[in-house]
Every structure is written in structure tokens, then in C-alpha cells.
Design a protein around this motif. Structure first.
Motif, PDB file in Angstrom:
ATOM      1  N   GLY A   1     -28.409   8.302   5.526  1.00 45.95           N
ATOM      2  CA  GLY A   1     -28.203   8.689   6.916  1.00 45.95           C
ATOM      3  C   GLY A   1     -28.299   7.595   7.951  1.00 45.95           C
ATOM      4  N   PRO A   2     -27.732   6.407   7.716  1.00 50.39           N
ATOM      5  CA  PRO A   2     -27.787   5.376   8.764  1.00 50.39           C
ATOM      6  C   PRO A   2     -26.899   5.761   9.944  1.00 50.39           C
ATOM      7  N   GLN A   3     -27.342   5.382  11.133  1.00 54.93           N
ATOM      8  CA  GLN A   3     -26.568   5.647  12.353  1.00 54.93           C
ATOM      9  C   GLN A   3     -26.012   4.363  12.946  1.00 54.93           C
ATOM     10  N   ALA A   4     -26.503   3.217  12.483  1.00 54.57           N
ATOM     11  CA  ALA A   4     -26.009   1.915  12.920  1.00 54.57           C
ATOM     12  C   ALA A   4     -25.621   1.107  11.697  1.00 54.57           C
ATOM     13  N   ASP A   5     -24.671   0.182  11.903  1.00 53.18           N
ATOM     14  CA  ASP A   5     -24.135  -0.538  10.751  1.00 53.18           C
ATOM     15  C   ASP A   5     -25.125  -1.582  10.207  1.00 53.18           C
ATOM     16  N   PHE A   6     -24.900  -1.960   8.967  1.00 54.66           N
ATOM     17  CA  PHE A   6     -25.716  -2.990   8.334  1.00 54.66           C
ATOM     18  C   PHE A   6     -25.177  -4.370   8.720  1.00 54.66           C
ATOM     19  N   PHE A   7     -26.057  -5.348   8.811  1.00 55.24           N
ATOM     20  CA  PHE A   7     -25.627  -6.721   9.058  1.00 55.24           C
ATOM     21  C   PHE A   7     -24.967  -7.270   7.783  1.00 55.24           C
ATOM     22  N   PRO A   8     -24.032  -8.214   7.954  1.00 57.37           N
ATOM     23  CA  PRO A   8     -23.402  -8.816   6.760  1.00 57.37           C
ATOM     24  C   PRO A   8     -24.424  -9.377   5.780  1.00 57.37           C
ATOM     25  N   ARG A   9     -25.517  -9.892   6.299  1.00 54.99           N
ATOM     26  CA  ARG A   9     -26.551 -10.435   5.413  1.00 54.99           C
ATOM     27  C   ARG A   9     -27.181  -9.330   4.556  1.00 54.99           C
ATOM     28  N   GLU A  10     -27.360  -8.174   5.155  1.00 46.86           N
ATOM     29  CA  GLU A  10     -27.920  -7.053   4.397  1.00 46.86           C
ATOM     30  C   GLU A  10     -26.935  -6.578   3.328  1.00 46.86           C
ATOM     31  N   ILE A  11     -25.662  -6.564   3.678  1.00 49.14           N
ATOM     32  CA  ILE A  11     -24.647  -6.165   2.692  1.00 49.14           C
ATOM     33  C   ILE A  11     -24.684  -7.110   1.495  1.00 49.14           C
ATOM     34  N   LYS A  12     -24.865  -8.410   1.792  1.00 50.98           N
ATOM     35  CA  LYS A  12     -24.944  -9.381   0.690  1.00 50.98           C
ATOM     36  C   LYS A  12     -26.163  -9.106  -0.206  1.00 50.98           C
ATOM     37  N   VAL A  13     -27.283  -8.755   0.435  1.00 48.82           N
ATOM     38  CA  VAL A  13     -28.491  -8.435  -0.348  1.00 48.82           C
ATOM     39  C   VAL A  13     -28.228  -7.247  -1.287  1.00 48.82           C
ATOM     40  N   ILE A  14     -27.529  -6.241  -0.775  1.00 54.54           N
ATOM     41  CA  ILE A  14     -27.231  -5.067  -1.614  1.00 54.54           C
ATOM     42  C   ILE A  14     -26.261  -5.448  -2.732  1.00 54.54           C
ATOM     43  N   LYS A  15     -25.252  -6.269  -2.380  1.00 57.99           N
ATOM     44  CA  LYS A  15     -24.298  -6.697  -3.415  1.00 57.99           C
ATOM     45  C   LYS A  15     -25.000  -7.509  -4.508  1.00 57.99           C
ATOM     46  N   ASP A  16     -25.906  -8.388  -4.087  1.00 58.37           N
ATOM     47  CA  ASP A  16     -26.657  -9.166  -5.085  1.00 58.37           C
ATOM     48  C   ASP A  16     -27.469  -8.246  -5.988  1.00 58.37           C
ATOM     49  N   PHE A  17     -28.044  -7.212  -5.380  1.00 60.62           N
ATOM     50  CA  PHE A  17     -28.822  -6.229  -6.158  1.00 60.62           C
ATOM     51  C   PHE A  17     -27.926  -5.554  -7.196  1.00 60.62           C
TER      52      PHE A  17
ATOM     53  N   SER B   1     -25.105  -6.739  -8.408  1.00 68.38           N
ATOM     54  CA  SER B   1     -24.646  -7.713  -9.409  1.00 68.38           C
ATOM     55  C   SER B   1     -25.716  -7.998 -10.459  1.00 68.38           C
ATOM     56  N   ASN B   2     -26.959  -7.644 -10.132  1.00 67.34           N
ATOM     57  CA  ASN B   2     -28.055  -7.771 -11.109  1.00 67.34           C
ATOM     58  C   ASN B   2     -28.365  -6.420 -11.754  1.00 67.34           C
ATOM     59  N   ASN B   3     -27.340  -5.585 -11.863  1.00 67.46           N
ATOM     60  CA  ASN B   3     -27.420  -4.256 -12.488  1.00 67.46           C
ATOM     61  C   ASN B   3     -28.297  -3.280 -11.708  1.00 67.46           C
ATOM     62  N   GLY B   4     -28.361  -3.475 -10.390  1.00 66.70           N
ATOM     63  CA  GLY B   4     -29.099  -2.539  -9.547  1.00 66.70           C
ATOM     64  C   GLY B   4     -28.339  -1.239  -9.370  1.00 66.70           C
ATOM     65  N   ARG B   5     -29.050  -0.200  -8.963  1.00 73.68           N
ATOM     66  CA  ARG B   5     -28.465   1.137  -8.816  1.00 73.68           C
ATOM     67  C   ARG B   5     -28.688   1.608  -7.377  1.00 73.68           C
ATOM     68  N   VAL B   6     -27.616   2.081  -6.732  1.00 73.10           N
ATOM     69  CA  VAL B   6     -27.648   2.390  -5.302  1.00 73.10           C
ATOM     70  C   VAL B   6     -27.158   3.817  -5.056  1.00 73.10           C
ATOM     71  N   PHE B   7     -27.829   4.500  -4.154  1.00 71.89           N
ATOM     72  CA  PHE B   7     -27.471   5.866  -3.770  1.00 71.89           C
ATOM     73  C   PHE B   7     -27.204   5.858  -2.263  1.00 71.89           C
ATOM     74  N   VAL B   8     -25.966   6.186  -1.876  1.00 74.13           N
ATOM     75  CA  VAL B   8     -25.579   6.158  -0.463  1.00 74.13           C
ATOM     76  C   VAL B   8     -25.290   7.578   0.019  1.00 74.13           C
ATOM     77  N   LEU B   9     -25.982   7.993   1.063  1.00 78.38           N
ATOM     78  CA  LEU B   9     -25.709   9.277   1.709  1.00 78.38           C
ATOM     79  C   LEU B   9     -25.100   8.950   3.071  1.00 78.38           C
ATOM     80  N   TYR B  10     -23.764   8.965   3.108  1.00 78.92           N
ATOM     81  CA  TYR B  10     -23.033   8.471   4.281  1.00 78.92           C
ATOM     82  C   TYR B  10     -22.542   9.652   5.106  1.00 78.92           C
ATOM     83  N   PRO B  11     -23.145   9.918   6.249  1.00 75.28           N
ATOM     84  CA  PRO B  11     -22.789  11.107   7.034  1.00 75.28           C
ATOM     85  C   PRO B  11     -21.519  10.888   7.847  1.00 75.28           C
TER      86      PRO B  11
END
Length: 509
Positions: free
Chosen positions: A269-285, A287-297
């Protein structure tokens, strides 16, 4: 007083003393000193009479009538023995049949899977009071024993066994303590329901507690909110804790990477966008076989987050689902009801409807697969300004249903030779798991199933136990009278009448 009269008095006295002794032992649960004395005196009196009248007894038993009587007694004992044997076999191999429509008296799918996977010995102690013993609790725990012998049920009279209460720090009646023997851990359960017992077994079974991180700093609701905060995720955090997950919120813009112990990262439920740096952190996660759950309203536009999920096959539509069927079920047009699901490990055996309020839709590509779609009569309304003014109508700009509202993908990273893969699940509603809606129908189970899948806990994916509602039986006064008269008066009278008729018939010459 002649000898015959004296012997009769001794015989009757002896039999009475034996009966009183047995009755006393049955009532108090053991033979105390008085009962033992009464038993011995009874046998002495009766035995003396039998010894003194032995000739008379032998003569009587050698007669024709006595032999017939003995044969009748032997046959009766034989029939009773066979009946007792059949009853013992039936009790030791008892089967339970739940004929209710929703199988409300059967153990849930999750309970069965949890017990079948149980590898450590566990003992459940129910501390009861004799004046308030809950048989439903005992029946539930006994049914656990039948699934796995490593789980054992032990009723404890709290008044007679204070040492057991002290061992587990129990200072009140009506609690269950489940103890794991190999590491001497235990958990006290106050919620005496199947859900409470099973959750305790789950927590005790695991040696580690996996971490689930929620992002914050973009308008996401708090996971520490009280239950009366409608948009908060306090109930979701509590549900995760019941399944042995530890939830925590993190600000990714202050970090160089997602915490190493993260089993799942949830963007809810984010209401404001993520910074590009944060997106990179998630992508790195990832790429290391991390698992992500997005609830995009819906009703928000977050380009950076959209570019992230689009890279893994989820292209979000800028729409909101309108579903007239939900109105027929007493809901809102903007709360689509999902009653059927696509085939996937997350939805296997899932037959409970879920409600996804304020939901957007997605177009899938690559390896992304749908978990659920809206009803054919629904559509994705693109006039969001009209929605805010409570106006909606299907037109050429809208997207006709059925539409994808939840999906998942597994990601094979380049160079990864491990069996474990990265994964991402995306839902178009962030409200379905908040304090207001997580308890609605199957929402809680769906939310936990997705987290369990992402956390690689396949055994935890299931339909969880539900509480048994109080369902009183309402009967009329006439029905109540019949329930009393037929078994208490009519049936015994029929038996007595039949006996009298047989007796009179046999007396006729």
C-alpha cells in the motif's frame, strides 16, 4: 434364633457390605480404609454362610432347575463377553463421521498437515477443574492424537496435581500447555480452539523464526497499528506471528541492502513512489534469490515501482475493478469477489471466496501466471475521476473482465545453480489484508498462503482452522415434550408391557 435365620442375616449383611464398598470406591475413585474393611467383612459374612450351607447349595445346584439356571447364566455371560469384546474393538478403532455441510467438526487441512509433519514429541496438558471441564477441548485434542502418535493428550486435574501446574507456571483453570520434550520448550494456550492449538504446535515445531520485512516511508500503513485502525496491518502482523513469522518494518532509503535474514520483503500500500536507489536495493535482493510481495493499490501512480514489477512480467493497468456481483452479495461495486482460482501451489485446494476492495488489474507477460481473475461481468474502470464522484459505467475506454487481480512469478537469475529461485507475487489490492478486511472470508488464508509460498514454507500453505460458532437448536414446546415422553416413558413402558405379556403367556398351561 435358629441357624437358618442367622445364616440368612449374615448372607444379606455380607452382600450389602460388598455393595457399599464397591459403591464407595466408584464414587471416590479408590478403595479407602473404610471401604476395604467393609469389603473384607462382607466377604467374611457371605463366605461363612456359603461354607455353613454348602451341602444345601450343592444339592440345589445338582437339580434340574439349577442346571438350567446355570446354563442360562453361562450363555448370558458368554453373550455379554462377546458384546464387551465388540465394544472394546470399536472403541480402540473409533471412526468419526462429520455429516455437517461445511465439515465444521473435522480438523482443518492445516491442522492435519501440521500434525502429519510433526517430528518431535509433544505433550498437551489440559488443566481443568472438575466443576468446569470442557469436553469439546478434550475431544479436539484427542483427535490430534489419532493423526500422529508423537502428539499426546494428558488431562490434568489442577486441584489434584498442583506440582504439574507449578512446573508450567499455570495459576488458573481452563488452559492448555503444549510442551516439546526434546528442548523443554512449552507454550500456554488460552484460546482453547483448534486454531489456538495448531498455531502453538506450529510455533513449537520450528527451531527458527523467519523474518518478514514490510517497507515504510512511502505512506504504507503501519504494522504496529491497533485493531481499530482500519487501514493498518496490525492484524496481518498478528496473523504472521501465529504462523511463526516475525514481522518488522524497514526504510530502504537508509539501507544499502535488504536485511540478510529477510525471508520475504512486502511492499504493502505505498502512496508515494520509491527512489531509484530503493528500486536498486530491491532488484539486488531479487538477484540474490530474494522473494517479494507487492500489494499495489489503484488511484496512485508510482512509475518507479511500476517499472520494477513490469520488469518481472506484471504490467499494471491504471484502473479500478467494478463488480456488480459483489453488490448482490451485500458488498460494494468496488470490492470484487473472487470465488475461483487459477491452478498454482498457493491456491491448491483453496475453495474459499476472497474480497479484494479497491483493486487494480494487471496484464501479464513472461513467466508470470495468474492466481485469480475477476468475474466475467466485471470491468476495469479507467475513469478514476468519475469513481471519486461515485460514477461508474462500462464504456469503450474501460477493460472488460475477467481481469487478472493477483499473479506470481518465479525468477531464475543468471548464473544461479541453486534449486531456490527468486519470486514475486503481486496483488492489485492493498486493503484486502488490512485490519478491516483480513478477517473477511478467505482473505487471511490467502495472505498467509502467499507469504508461506514466498518464504518457501510449502507445508504451511493450506486452509486454516475456523472457530465453531454457537448454533443453538430451537424446538417447539410440543417437540420438547415428545423428546421427554418417548425415551423416558413410552419406550420403557413398551419393554415392560412386552415382558408382562411374555410372562403371562408362559404361565398358561
Amino acid at each position: 434364633m435358629n441357624n437358618n435365620l442367622l445364616n440368612k442375616i449374615l448372607l444379606i449383611t455380607g452382600l450389602v457390605l460388598i455393595m457399599l464398598s464397591g459403591l464407595s470406591a466408584a464414587l471416590i475413585g479408590k478403595f479407602n480404609t473404610a471401604a476395604l474393611i467393609s469389603l473384607v467383612l462382607g466377604f467374611v459374612c457371605a463366605g461363612y454362610t456359603v461354607f455353613m450351607e454348602r451341602k444345601t447349595i450343592i444339592t440345589a445346584l445338582s437339580g434340574k432347575n439349577a442346571k438350567q439356571g446355570i446354563n442360562s447364566v453361562v450363555y448370558s455371560l458368554l453373550v455379554m463377553g462377546i458384546a464387551a469384546l465388540v465394544l472394546a474393538v470399536a472403541i480402540s478403532n473409533a471412526k468419526q463421521f462429520d455429516l455437517t455441510k461445511n465439515k465444521k467438526y473435522s480438523l482443518s487441512d492445516q491442522t492435519k498437515k501440521t500434525l502429519q509433519a510433526l517430528k518431535k514429541d509433544m505433550d498437551a496438558y489440559y488443566f481443568y477443574s472438575v466443576t468446569a471441564r470442557n469436553m469439546q477441548v478434550e475431544d479436539t485434542l484427542r483427535s490430534y492424537e489419532k493423526i500422529n502418535s508423537k502428539f499426546r493428550y494428558n488431562p490434568v486435574d489442577a486441584d489434584k496435581n498442583p506440582a504439574m501446574g507449578k512446573k508450567f507456571n499455570v495459576d488458573r483453570y481452563g488452559v492448555v500447555v503444549i510442551s516439546r520434550k526434546d528442548n523443554n520448550t512449552s507454550e500456554t494456550v488460552d484460546d482453547l480452539t483448534e486454531e489456538g492449538f495448531t498455531n502453538a504446535v506450529i510455533r513449537l515445531s520450528s527451531d527458527i523464526k523467519k523474518k518478514v520485512y514490510f517497507t515504510k516511508g512511502h505512506g504504507e500503513p503501519s504494522i504496529d497499528s491497533p485493531a481499530n485502525d482500519k487501514s493498518g496491518y496490525g492484524s496481518a502482523k498478528k496473523a504472521l506471528a501465529s504462523q511463526n513469522y516475525e514481522a518488522e518494518q524497514v526504510e530502504l532509503f537508509t539501507m544499502t541492502s535488504v536485511p540478510r535474514d529477510a525471508a520475504v520483503l512486502i511492499v504493502a500500500g505505498p502512496q508515494a513512489d520509491f527512489f531509484p536507489r530503493e528500486i536498486k536495493v530491491i532488484k539486488d535482493f531479487i538477484s540474490n534469490n530474494g522473494r517479494v510481495f507487492v500489494l499495489y493499490p489503484p488511484l496512485v501512480k508510482l512509475p518507479n515501482l511500476e517499472s520494477l514489477i513490469a520488469a518481472y512480467g506484471f504490467k499494471p493497468h491504471n484502473d479500478i475493478v467494478v463488480d456488480k456481483i459483489s453488490r448482490m452479495l451485500g458488498g460494494d461495486f468496488l470490492m470484487p469477489v473472487i470465488s475461483s482460482y487459477e491452478s498454482h501451489e498457493i491456491t491448491k485446494g483453496f475453495t474459499v471466496a476472497t474480497f479484494l476492495p479497491m483493486c487494480r488489474t494487471f496484464e501479464l507477460s513472461g513467466n508470470a501466471v495468474s492466481l485469480s481473475r475477476t468475474n466475467p461481468g466485471s470491468w476495469g474502470e479507467t475513469d478514476l475521476a468519475g469513481i471519486k464522484e461515485a460514477k461508474a459505467g462500462l464504456d469503450s475506454k474501460d477493460i472488460e473482465g475477467p481481469l487478472v487481480v493477483s499473479a506470481v512469478t518465479e525468477i531464475t537469475n543468471e548464473g544461479n545453480t541453486l534449486a531456490a529461485k527468486a519470486a514475486m507475487a503481486v496483488f492489485g489490492s492493498s486493503e484486502f489484508a488490512n485490519n478491516t478486511f483480513i478477517a473477511s472470508s478467505g482473505n487471511r488464508d490467502m495472505f498467509l498462503n502467499v507469504v508461506s509460498f514466498l518464504a518457501r514454507d510449502s507445508d504451511m500453505i493450506s486452509i486454516r482452522p475456523k472457530g465453531r460458532n454457537f448454533e443453538p437448536l430451537f424446538i417447539t414446546k410440543i417437540h420438547g415434550t415428545m423428546l421427554f415422553v418417548i425415551p423416558i416413558i413410552v419406550l420403557p413402558l413398551l419393554v415392560i408391557t412386552a415382558g408382562i405379556l411374555v410372562f403371562l403367556r408362559r404361565r398358561k398351561p
